[in-house]
Design a protein around this motif. Structure first.
Motif, PDB file in Angstrom:
ATOM      1  N   VAL A  52      -4.242   4.916 -10.917  1.00  0.00           N
ATOM      2  CA  VAL A  52      -3.424   5.758 -11.798  1.00  0.00           C
ATOM      3  C   VAL A  52      -2.034   5.964 -11.192  1.00  0.00           C
ATOM      4  O   VAL A  52      -1.034   6.029 -11.923  1.00  0.00           O
ATOM      5  CB  VAL A  52      -4.148   7.093 -12.117  1.00  0.00           C
ATOM      6  N   THR A  53      -1.952   6.015  -9.868  1.00  0.00           N
ATOM      7  CA  THR A  53      -0.634   6.104  -9.225  1.00  0.00           C
ATOM      8  C   THR A  53       0.184   4.860  -9.539  1.00  0.00           C
ATOM      9  O   THR A  53       1.366   4.946  -9.903  1.00  0.00           O
ATOM     10  CB  THR A  53      -0.796   6.250  -7.693  1.00  0.00           C
ATOM     11  N   VAL A  92     -10.866   7.289  -4.707  1.00  0.00           N
ATOM     12  CA  VAL A  92      -9.759   6.526  -4.123  1.00  0.00           C
ATOM     13  C   VAL A  92      -9.289   5.447  -5.102  1.00  0.00           C
ATOM     14  O   VAL A  92      -8.091   5.306  -5.376  1.00  0.00           O
ATOM     15  CB  VAL A  92     -10.185   5.884  -2.782  1.00  0.00           C
ATOM     16  N   ASP A  93     -10.245   4.693  -5.647  1.00  0.00           N
ATOM     17  CA  ASP A  93      -9.875   3.612  -6.572  1.00  0.00           C
ATOM     18  C   ASP A  93      -9.112   4.155  -7.776  1.00  0.00           C
ATOM     19  O   ASP A  93      -8.084   3.612  -8.187  1.00  0.00           O
ATOM     20  CB  ASP A  93     -11.132   2.873  -7.054  1.00  0.00           C
ATOM     21  N   LEU A  94      -9.634   5.228  -8.343  1.00  0.00           N
ATOM     22  CA  LEU A  94      -8.975   5.801  -9.523  1.00  0.00           C
ATOM     23  C   LEU A  94      -7.594   6.342  -9.151  1.00  0.00           C
ATOM     24  O   LEU A  94      -6.633   6.195  -9.911  1.00  0.00           O
ATOM     25  CB  LEU A  94      -9.844   6.908 -10.123  1.00  0.00           C
ATOM     26  N   GLY A  95      -7.511   6.964  -7.972  1.00  0.00           N
ATOM     27  CA  GLY A  95      -6.218   7.493  -7.525  1.00  0.00           C
ATOM     28  C   GLY A  95      -5.188   6.394  -7.357  1.00  0.00           C
ATOM     29  O   GLY A  95      -4.034   6.523  -7.790  1.00  0.00           O
ATOM     30  N   VAL A  96      -5.597   5.293  -6.734  1.00  0.00           N
ATOM     31  CA  VAL A  96      -4.673   4.167  -6.522  1.00  0.00           C
ATOM     32  C   VAL A  96      -4.229   3.581  -7.856  1.00  0.00           C
ATOM     33  O   VAL A  96      -3.049   3.324  -8.098  1.00  0.00           O
ATOM     34  CB  VAL A  96      -5.353   3.080  -5.653  1.00  0.00           C
ATOM     35  N   MET A 100      11.497 -12.297  -4.088  1.00  0.00           N
ATOM     36  CA  MET A 100      10.663 -11.317  -4.792  1.00  0.00           C
ATOM     37  C   MET A 100       9.984 -10.397  -3.771  1.00  0.00           C
ATOM     38  O   MET A 100       9.983 -10.673  -2.573  1.00  0.00           O
ATOM     39  CB  MET A 100       9.599 -12.017  -5.633  1.00  0.00           C
ATOM     40  N   LYS A 101       9.420  -9.328  -4.347  1.00  0.00           N
ATOM     41  CA  LYS A 101       8.796  -8.336  -3.456  1.00  0.00           C
ATOM     42  C   LYS A 101       7.356  -8.064  -3.903  1.00  0.00           C
ATOM     43  O   LYS A 101       7.105  -7.838  -5.093  1.00  0.00           O
ATOM     44  CB  LYS A 101       9.604  -7.043  -3.518  1.00  0.00           C
ATOM     45  N   PHE A 102       6.416  -8.106  -2.933  1.00  0.00           N
ATOM     46  CA  PHE A 102       5.048  -7.673  -3.207  1.00  0.00           C
ATOM     47  C   PHE A 102       4.922  -6.197  -2.878  1.00  0.00           C
ATOM     48  O   PHE A 102       5.452  -5.732  -1.858  1.00  0.00           O
ATOM     49  CB  PHE A 102       4.042  -8.445  -2.329  1.00  0.00           C
ATOM     50  N   LYS A 103       4.204  -5.484  -3.737  1.00  0.00           N
ATOM     51  CA  LYS A 103       3.881  -4.084  -3.444  1.00  0.00           C
ATOM     52  C   LYS A 103       2.357  -3.981  -3.314  1.00  0.00           C
ATOM     53  O   LYS A 103       1.620  -4.382  -4.233  1.00  0.00           O
ATOM     54  CB  LYS A 103       4.374  -3.169  -4.561  1.00  0.00           C
ATOM     55  N   LEU A 104       1.912  -3.483  -2.179  1.00  0.00           N
ATOM     56  CA  LEU A 104       0.475  -3.369  -1.922  1.00  0.00           C
ATOM     57  C   LEU A 104       0.076  -1.900  -1.888  1.00  0.00           C
ATOM     58  O   LEU A 104       0.888  -1.029  -1.554  1.00  0.00           O
ATOM     59  CB  LEU A 104       0.114  -4.028  -0.585  1.00  0.00           C
ATOM     60  N   ALA A 105      -1.183  -1.644  -2.223  1.00  0.00           N
ATOM     61  CA  ALA A 105      -1.659  -0.255  -2.234  1.00  0.00           C
ATOM     62  C   ALA A 105      -3.137  -0.217  -1.862  1.00  0.00           C
ATOM     63  O   ALA A 105      -3.820  -1.239  -1.846  1.00  0.00           O
ATOM     64  CB  ALA A 105      -1.451   0.352  -3.621  1.00  0.00           C
TER      65      ALA A 105
END
Lengths: 400, 88
Positions: free
Chosen positions: A383-384, A377-381, B1-6
């Motif tokens: 690299v995306t 998951v970490d690597l996927g996030v 501004m815009k934050f992008k979270l993942a």
């Protein structure tokens, strides 16, 4: 034997280092580690303190620590290679695992620069006279730790439980990650085994049973301020240990994979079916080829991380290349176990044979060392996000 | 501004992937972000209110070191926050 371009079984380490490991540590492994490996596994008996002290006397518990505090002053890259060779020579997977673990803990304490910690813990650890345990896991993610620390006058009180601590049965001091009752942040404290309120109980796993896996409970443990190691953002601090483990584990695991592979092929070449050795059967040849490809590509990945470490390019908290190495090598080791079981049949399951313990040891590495899925998951996030950033930057350039 | 979270951070932002914030600098924007999404506070910040080192911030695709959070931002800027935490 020096490597040649024609060799398929190419060594990870230079011949000089392989020879050094045999010369300096071979006798310890041959006389103290290997003879008792099966019995320690059957009874889940941890390595003795005397054995760890002897390892310390030989330089194995302070290999990368400075000479002025009794260490060997060697590089981290060399330590990875030493762990690999020990993984190959010794018959107990828990031994290189424990050495790697102790080395990182000692290094972290040394890096604090605190004289009191050097005198009380670091110097004895380098000598193998004091063992540290890493108390991170408790079944919750690091933002949800249930182990709690609260202020009490000039000191602290700790309550909670860590399970497993890999060498908990033999550790003298625990590095404990706990949530602050005051502000919810994660703090890191040092807890001595003999502090009042510390309870250590065995928690054996299906493999690496000589490590001394334990459940460690803390009930109203009073700690003075000198035991405080990290007052804020202990989550990030813990990543230093875990990041290092992602470098070292593939090194020693690759040594264990070599043992499994070579032992397995040797046995297959001596077993006869229909008047022919099993190695004459195409399906077995294909299986050996698959195991070889897995081992050789794992070697290439580990060799790349050794170079990266040698150039000091790694990130301290979470290095993607080390995460890839850990993920890949453990995955290949698990695949090798399954293939070996297929081609060896019954030989792979009996206690008297060399395989079952080694296969159980390797199968333990997924849960003990953090799930591979988390790394995926970490690597996927990451690299995306990197690709998204590249596209964003390209679009910005085109707009201009 | 815009934050992008993942990734894991989305659980703490009620799964909002993009959050618009009006702010002059990244660090004031971060403070506004955690006021808007209180669950993000203890995850994003340590007990002293600093962004934890396990987070990586990218300003318009470029890494933004945590000691440079005083960087000025405008309405068109984007800050992505990426977190990587795993067992060893």
């Amino acid at each position: 034997m020096e490597a040649s371009p024609q060799m398929l079984l190419r060594p990870l380490c230079p011949a000089s280092l392989t020879a050094e490991v045999k010369d300096r540590f071979g006798e310890l492994i041959a006389t103290c580690i290997n003879p008792g490996a099966g019995e320690r596994d059957r009874t889940a008996t941890p390595f003795s303190c005397e054995l760890v002290r002897e390892a310390g006397r030989l330089g194995l518990t302070g290999f990368t620590l400075p000479r002025e505090i009794g260490g060997q002053g060697r590089s981290w890259r060399e330590w990875g290679m030493v762990l690999h060779e020990i993984g190959y020579l010794c018959e107990d997977t828990a031994f290189p695992m424990l050495l790697a673990y102790l080395g990182t803990l000692t290094k972290l304490l040394h890096q604090t620069g605190r004289r009191d910690l050097a005198d009380r813990y670091v110097v004895p650890m380098v000598r193998g006279e004091c063992l540290g345990g890493f108390g991170w896991s408790e079944g919750h993610d690091p933002f949800s730790l249930q182990t709690v620390i609260r202020r009490d006058g000039d000191g602290y009180i700790l309550d909670g439980e860590k399970v497993p601590i890999a060498d908990g049965l033999i550790a003298d001091v625990f590095m404990i990650f706990a949530r602050s009752a005051e502000n919810g942040d994660v703090m890191v404290v040092l807890v001595d085994r003999d502090d009042r309120g510390v309870e250590v109980t065995p928690y054996p796993a299906m493999g690496v049973r000589a490590a001394g896996m334990a459940r460690v409970r803390f009930s109203d443990v009073h700690l003075n301020d000198s035991r405080m190691l990290v007052r804020s953002d202990g989550i990030s601090y813990g990543q230093r240990f875990l990041n290092e483990r992602r470098f070292e584990m593939p090194c020693w695991l690759l040594g264990r994979m070599r043992v499994l592979f070579e032992t397995c092929v040797d046995e297959l070449s001596r077993r006869i079916r229909f008047r022919l050795p099993l190695t004459e059967m195409q399906t077995v040849q294909a299986a050996i080829g698959r195991m070889y490809v897995g081992m050789e590509t794992a070697r290439l990945v580990v060799a790349d991380t050794l170079e990266r470490i040698g150039r000091d390019e790694q990130e301290v908290l979470w290095d993607p290349a080390l995460a890839v190495s850990k993920y890949y090598v453990v995955g290949q080791a698990l695949d090798m176990c399954r293939t070996a079981q297929h081609v060896l049949g019954g030989a792979a399951v009996f206690e008297a044979r060399p395989y079952s313990r080694l296969i159980r040891d390797i199968q333990c590495l997924v849960p003990i060392a953090g799930t591979l899925a988390t790394l995926e998951v970490d690597l996927g996030v990451l690299v995306t996000a990197e690709i998204e950033r590249a596209v964003y930057a390209r679009n910005k350039r085109e707009e201009r | 501004m815009k934050f992008k979270l993942a990734g894991n951070l989305l659980r703490f932002s009620n799964f909002q992937k993009e959050i618009e914030i009006a702010a002059m600098t990244v660090d004031t924007a971060v403070q506004s972000l955690v006021e808007r999404c209180p669950d993000l506070g203890p995850v994003l910040l340590d007990g002293e209110g600093r962004v934890r080192q396990v987070h990586r911030l990218f300003l318009n695709g470029e890494i933004l070191p945590l000691h440079e959070l005083g960087h000025q931002v405008g309405s068109q800027d984007e800050v992505a926050i990426i977190t990587a935490i795993a067992g060893g």
